[in-house]
Design a protein around this motif. Structure first.
Motif, PDB file in Angstrom:
ATOM      1  N   UNK A  18      64.614  83.106  85.965  1.00  0.00           N
ATOM      2  CA  UNK A  18      63.501  83.963  86.378  1.00  0.00           C
ATOM      3  C   UNK A  18      63.181  83.879  87.865  1.00  0.00           C
ATOM      4  N   UNK A  19      63.767  82.924  88.570  1.00  0.00           N
ATOM      5  CA  UNK A  19      63.508  82.831  90.010  1.00  0.00           C
ATOM      6  C   UNK A  19      64.058  84.084  90.677  1.00  0.00           C
ATOM      7  N   UNK A  20      63.213  84.956  91.219  1.00  0.00           N
ATOM      8  CA  UNK A  20      63.668  86.254  91.750  1.00  0.00           C
ATOM      9  C   UNK A  20      64.092  86.143  93.212  1.00  0.00           C
ATOM     10  N   UNK A  21      65.287  85.640  93.439  1.00  0.00           N
ATOM     11  CA  UNK A  21      65.731  85.430  94.819  1.00  0.00           C
ATOM     12  C   UNK A  21      65.728  86.733  95.623  1.00  0.00           C
ATOM     13  N   UNK A  22      66.078  87.844  94.986  1.00  0.00           N
ATOM     14  CA  UNK A  22      66.052  89.116  95.696  1.00  0.00           C
ATOM     15  C   UNK A  22      64.658  89.465  96.186  1.00  0.00           C
ATOM     16  N   UNK A  23      63.676  89.249  95.332  1.00  0.00           N
ATOM     17  CA  UNK A  23      62.294  89.532  95.699  1.00  0.00           C
ATOM     18  C   UNK A  23      61.805  88.562  96.777  1.00  0.00           C
ATOM     19  N   UNK A  24      62.135  87.292  96.624  1.00  0.00           N
ATOM     20  CA  UNK A  24      61.713  86.279  97.594  1.00  0.00           C
ATOM     21  C   UNK A  24      62.298  86.574  98.975  1.00  0.00           C
ATOM     22  N   UNK A  25      63.592  86.854  99.018  1.00  0.00           N
ATOM     23  CA  UNK A  25      64.251  87.120 100.297  1.00  0.00           C
ATOM     24  C   UNK A  25      63.698  88.387 100.942  1.00  0.00           C
ATOM     25  N   UNK A  26      63.468  89.419 100.139  1.00  0.00           N
ATOM     26  CA  UNK A  26      62.940  90.667 100.709  1.00  0.00           C
ATOM     27  C   UNK A  26      61.539  90.463 101.276  1.00  0.00           C
ATOM     28  N   UNK A  27      60.744  89.627 100.625  1.00  0.00           N
ATOM     29  CA  UNK A  27      59.395  89.351 101.116  1.00  0.00           C
ATOM     30  C   UNK A  27      59.443  88.548 102.405  1.00  0.00           C
ATOM     31  N   UNK A  28      60.328  87.546 102.454  1.00  0.00           N
ATOM     32  CA  UNK A  28      60.392  86.668 103.621  1.00  0.00           C
ATOM     33  C   UNK A  28      61.037  87.347 104.822  1.00  0.00           C
ATOM     34  N   UNK A  29      62.099  88.112 104.591  1.00  0.00           N
ATOM     35  CA  UNK A  29      62.856  88.698 105.702  1.00  0.00           C
ATOM     36  C   UNK A  29      62.286  90.023 106.194  1.00  0.00           C
ATOM     37  N   UNK A  30      61.781  90.820 105.271  1.00  0.00           N
ATOM     38  CA  UNK A  30      61.347  92.169 105.664  1.00  0.00           C
ATOM     39  C   UNK A  30      59.921  92.500 105.248  1.00  0.00           C
ATOM     40  N   UNK A  31      59.279  91.546 104.554  1.00  0.00           N
ATOM     41  CA  UNK A  31      57.909  91.750 104.080  1.00  0.00           C
ATOM     42  C   UNK A  31      57.782  93.004 103.213  1.00  0.00           C
ATOM     43  N   UNK A  32      58.788  93.212 102.370  1.00  0.00           N
ATOM     44  CA  UNK A  32      58.775  94.336 101.442  1.00  0.00           C
ATOM     45  C   UNK A  32      59.125  93.828 100.047  1.00  0.00           C
ATOM     46  N   UNK A  43      68.641  92.483  92.289  1.00  0.00           N
ATOM     47  CA  UNK A  43      69.977  91.897  92.430  1.00  0.00           C
ATOM     48  C   UNK A  43      70.606  92.108  93.784  1.00  0.00           C
ATOM     49  N   UNK A  44      71.777  91.505  93.947  1.00  0.00           N
ATOM     50  CA  UNK A  44      72.457  91.482  95.234  1.00  0.00           C
ATOM     51  C   UNK A  44      72.849  92.845  95.767  1.00  0.00           C
ATOM     52  N   UNK A  45      73.276  93.758  94.893  1.00  0.00           N
ATOM     53  CA  UNK A  45      73.715  95.076  95.373  1.00  0.00           C
ATOM     54  C   UNK A  45      72.577  95.836  96.032  1.00  0.00           C
ATOM     55  N   UNK A  46      71.412  95.838  95.410  1.00  0.00           N
ATOM     56  CA  UNK A  46      70.257  96.524  95.997  1.00  0.00           C
ATOM     57  C   UNK A  46      69.821  95.857  97.295  1.00  0.00           C
ATOM     58  N   UNK A  47      69.916  94.531  97.331  1.00  0.00           N
ATOM     59  CA  UNK A  47      69.591  93.797  98.553  1.00  0.00           C
ATOM     60  C   UNK A  47      70.582  94.142  99.655  1.00  0.00           C
ATOM     61  N   UNK A  48      71.853  94.240  99.317  1.00  0.00           N
ATOM     62  CA  UNK A  48      72.885  94.586 100.301  1.00  0.00           C
ATOM     63  C   UNK A  48      72.606  95.951 100.914  1.00  0.00           C
ATOM     64  N   UNK A  49      72.319  96.916 100.089  1.00  0.00           N
ATOM     65  CA  UNK A  49      72.069  98.262 100.591  1.00  0.00           C
ATOM     66  C   UNK A  49      70.797  98.340 101.430  1.00  0.00           C
ATOM     67  N   UNK A  58      72.577  85.330 100.669  1.00  0.00           N
ATOM     68  CA  UNK A  58      71.550  84.374 100.241  1.00  0.00           C
ATOM     69  C   UNK A  58      71.171  84.629  98.785  1.00  0.00           C
ATOM     70  N   UNK A  59      70.928  85.889  98.463  1.00  0.00           N
ATOM     71  CA  UNK A  59      70.513  86.242  97.106  1.00  0.00           C
ATOM     72  C   UNK A  59      71.634  85.984  96.105  1.00  0.00           C
ATOM     73  N   UNK A  60      72.853  86.366  96.445  1.00  0.00           N
ATOM     74  CA  UNK A  60      73.981  86.170  95.534  1.00  0.00           C
ATOM     75  C   UNK A  60      74.202  84.690  95.233  1.00  0.00           C
ATOM     76  N   UNK A  61      74.157  83.868  96.266  1.00  0.00           N
ATOM     77  CA  UNK A  61      74.337  82.419  96.068  1.00  0.00           C
ATOM     78  C   UNK A  61      73.213  81.857  95.204  1.00  0.00           C
ATOM     79  N   UNK A  62      71.987  82.283  95.483  1.00  0.00           N
ATOM     80  CA  UNK A  62      70.860  81.813  94.681  1.00  0.00           C
ATOM     81  C   UNK A  62      70.984  82.204  93.225  1.00  0.00           C
ATOM     82  N   UNK A  63      71.377  83.451  92.972  1.00  0.00           N
ATOM     83  CA  UNK A  63      71.506  83.924  91.597  1.00  0.00           C
ATOM     84  C   UNK A  63      72.643  83.227  90.859  1.00  0.00           C
TER      85      UNK A  63
END
Length: 222
Positions: A18-32, A43-49, A58-63
């Motif tokens: 349940x740890x949402x690395x995609x959400x965490x990274x998006x909040x920390x890096x882009x505040x979105x 997931x990683x694909x949406x984060x990549x785009x 970062x997200x892929x490794x975390x997941x």
């Protein structure tokens, strides 16, 4: 005691997943909130785009690691632990598979992100890496090749989980890999294919986005 340990394995697997690395990274890096863009997934694909390659890695490794960690916890807690349910013997291999499955379910339906997560592919590969590295390596290579050749991450992902299941069959029959691991791969493949139903519809209609198509910060969820 063994039943209690298995329950702890299931809880730990789900919470780690349940740890949402995609959400965490998006909040920390882009505040979105990454779920407001593109596919609406974490997931990683949406984060990549949406956020680029560094965020994707970062997200892929975390997941991957969260599922692998869940399996390792199961290996530690359920070492030499056996019990029966009816005529079914539950032991360490079953616990490993259950831990990985719970991590996948946690990733797709994360309690820490209002049950809106990713599609579970990286988490599936991570659990498989801890269970059967050969199958995980094969599935990962198919994923990379399928996505790069077709240009569609979704197609590569779906082909990879099916191929991981197919390669696991001879590993179980010929090389003695525990059959419980085959159940993990089968369940993981089915749930991931279900999570990709919207992608399948877009592929069939010719509307699926290619891997290199960027998602602008003001894109709507579709």
């Amino acid at each position: 005691m063994a039943v209690l340990r298995l329950l702890l394995v299931m809880i730990a697997g789900y919470l780690l997943g349940s740890i949402p690395f995609g959400l965490i990274v998006s909040k920390l890096r882009a505040k979105v909130d990454i779920r407001n863009f593109g596919s609406g997934r974490t997931g990683g694909t949406n984060v990549l785009r949406t956020l680029g390659r560094k965020a994707f890695v970062i997200v892929a490794v975390g997941d991957i690691l969260k599922a692998a960690t869940a399996v390792l916890i199961a290996r530690w807690l359920m070492s030499e632990q056996f019990f029966t349910i009816g005529h079914m013997l539950i032991g360490p291999p079953a616990a490993h598979a259950i831990a990985g499955i719970c991590a996948i379910m946690g990733h797709i339906f994360p309690i820490f992100a209002r049950f809106r997560g990713g599609r579970g592919v990286a988490t599936f590969i991570g659990g498989l890496a801890a269970i059967c590295p050969v199958a995980a390596l094969f599935g990962g290579e198919v994923l990379l090749l399928g996505a790069s050749i077709s240009g569609f991450a979704s197609l590569g992902s779906m082909i990879s989980v099916v191929c991981a299941y197919l390669i696991m069959i001879p590993l179980v029959i010929i090389y003695g890999v525990p059959s419980e691991y085959l159940i993990y791969v089968l369940f993981g493949a089915v749930i991931i294919l279900i999570a990709h139903l919207d992608n399948i519809r877009r592929l069939l209609s010719g509307k699926e986005r290619k891997l290199n198509q960027k998602t602008a910060p003001d894109s709507s969820v579709n």
